[in-house]
Enzyme design. Structure first.
Site, PDB file in Angstrom:
ATOM      1  N   LYS A 176       0.929  -1.268   0.090  1.00 20.12           N
ATOM      2  CA  LYS A 176       0.030   0.006   0.144  1.00 20.12           C
ATOM      3  C   LYS A 176       0.845   1.149   0.016  1.00 20.12           C
ATOM      4  O   LYS A 176       1.970   1.260   0.703  1.00 20.12           O
ATOM      5  CB  LYS A 176      -0.943  -0.134   0.978  1.00 20.12           C
ATOM      6  CG  LYS A 176      -1.768  -1.272   1.412  1.00 20.12           C
ATOM      7  CD  LYS A 176      -2.815  -1.297   2.641  1.00 20.12           C
ATOM      8  CE  LYS A 176      -1.663  -1.508   3.780  1.00 20.12           C
ATOM      9  NZ  LYS A 176      -2.602  -1.739   5.059  1.00 20.12           N
ATOM     10  N   THR A 208      -7.995   9.307   8.703  1.00 20.16           N
ATOM     11  CA  THR A 208      -7.931   8.039   8.092  1.00 20.16           C
ATOM     12  C   THR A 208      -7.724   6.852   8.878  1.00 20.16           C
ATOM     13  O   THR A 208      -7.165   5.906   8.570  1.00 20.16           O
ATOM     14  CB  THR A 208      -6.458   8.296   7.407  1.00 20.16           C
ATOM     15  OG1 THR A 208      -5.593   8.610   8.265  1.00 20.16           O
ATOM     16  CG2 THR A 208      -6.451   9.333   6.066  1.00 20.16           C
ATOM     17  N   GLY A 210      -8.396   3.590  10.721  1.00 21.52           N
ATOM     18  CA  GLY A 210      -8.960   2.265  10.240  1.00 21.52           C
ATOM     19  C   GLY A 210      -8.918   2.172   8.654  1.00 21.52           C
ATOM     20  O   GLY A 210      -9.420   0.990   8.272  1.00 21.52           O
ATOM     21  N   THR A 211      -7.962   2.838   7.984  1.00 16.78           N
ATOM     22  CA  THR A 211      -8.068   2.669   6.668  1.00 16.78           C
ATOM     23  C   THR A 211      -7.297   1.281   6.122  1.00 16.78           C
ATOM     24  O   THR A 211      -7.933   0.356   5.452  1.00 16.78           O
ATOM     25  CB  THR A 211      -6.953   3.591   5.775  1.00 16.78           C
ATOM     26  OG1 THR A 211      -7.425   4.998   6.224  1.00 16.78           O
ATOM     27  CG2 THR A 211      -6.986   3.521   4.465  1.00 16.78           C
ATOM     28  N   GLY A 212      -5.990   0.780   6.803  1.00 13.08           N
ATOM     29  CA  GLY A 212      -5.599  -0.518   6.362  1.00 13.08           C
ATOM     30  C   GLY A 212      -6.538  -1.465   6.901  1.00 13.08           C
ATOM     31  O   GLY A 212      -6.800  -2.412   6.027  1.00 13.08           O
ATOM     32  N   CYS A 213      -7.136  -1.537   8.055  1.00 11.15           N
ATOM     33  CA  CYS A 213      -7.784  -2.735   8.627  1.00 11.15           C
ATOM     34  C   CYS A 213      -9.142  -2.592   7.259  1.00 11.15           C
ATOM     35  O   CYS A 213      -9.571  -3.822   6.934  1.00 11.15           O
ATOM     36  CB  CYS A 213      -8.497  -2.139   9.896  1.00 11.15           C
ATOM     37  SG  CYS A 213      -7.271  -2.016  10.915  1.00 11.15           S
TER      38      CYS A 213
END
Length: 268
Positions: A176, A208, A210-213
């Protein structure tokens, strides 16, 4: 007709923006029935993490067996795993139940900067969970930690690191680019067939959390619905971009607020 089911194995975020809560919101946004195995409880809000309580490994095992003993889970998303004992429990559970799709988000550091993975657990993550994953979704710093290398600064570096991660045993890698620079946020899907760059406008916002989760759970949702890997990743990328663009409309908290998981239901 039965609804597709996905399972998230991750930590709980008491403020609701990341972890288990973000995963379940994302599953719901995709029309997926979400189940959960909680690996840790965190005391946190948009300003940071003030405490972590680890769930004992035997109880993580009990949750995994309870879910798979009754529910037909089409995909598993793995997030915060915290320590080596829990990693062992998850690896054993995956071997025991053999879910069709496993997406591993190697969560190491929260958006606020708090460390979420013990140092001695990195090797266990690398050797026991990565080989069991159909896809891993590290950001640039996490990919570097997994390989014990410097953070990639060019597309050629990303390609090289992606193929080194594939050599650890996973089927695909999504590196990412949210930590990168430039007008676009570019994620790179690396498989044994090559590398695909997926670009989206870089949105300027502090919200942002929690974006990766949410990205990894959106991919798991797509796989649970029967999408192929590239389609699942593309659809998830679009969903997350929209959720970040809508994040400022929420006004939740006073720090790094959450993305807007249910933005498609917002008709204002």
């Amino acid at each position: 007709m039965t609804v597709p089911i996905a399972l998230t194995i991750a930590g709980s975020d008491s403020s609701g923006g990341a972890g288990i809560q973000a995963d379940l919101k994302t599953f719901a946004a995709f029309g997926i029935y979400g189940a959960s195995v909680i690996t840790a409880l965190t005391a946190q809000n948009t300003r940071g993490v003030s405490g972590i309580h680890h769930v004992p490994a035997d109880f993580v095992t009990a949750q995994i067996d309870a879910v798979f003993g009754d529910l037909d889970g089409g995909a598993v998303k793995i997030g915060m795993v915290a320590d080596t004992a829990v990693i062992d429990a998850i690896a054993d559970g995956l071997s025991r139940w053999s879910p069709a799709h496993v997406v591993l988000d190697p969560v190491m550091v929260a958006t606020s900067g708090a460390c979420l993975l013990e140092r001695d657990a990195v090797e266990a993550l690398r050797s026991k969970l990565v080989p069991r994953a159909q896809l891993i979704t590290p950001n640039l710093p996490e990919a570097a930690v997994l390989l014990d290398e410097a953070v990639a600064e060019s597309e050629s570096d990303i390609s090289r690191q992606g193929h080194h991660l594939l050599a650890l045993g996973c089927a695909a890698v999504l590196i990412k680019g949210g930590h990168g620079r430039g007008a676009e946020s570019i994620d790179y899907l690396v498989t044994h067939d090559g590398m695909l760059a997926l670009a989206a406008p870089r949105i300027v916002t502090k919200n942002t959390h929690g974006t990766g989760c949410s990205l990894s759970s959106a991919i798991a949702a797509g796989l649970a619905k029967g999408d192929d890997m590239e389609t699942a990743v593309r659809v998830a990328k679009t969903y997350i971009t929209e959720a970040i663009a809508a994040a400022d409309r929420l006004g939740v908290g006073h720090g790094h607020g959450p993305i807007h998981h249910l933005h498609r239901l917002d008709h204002d």
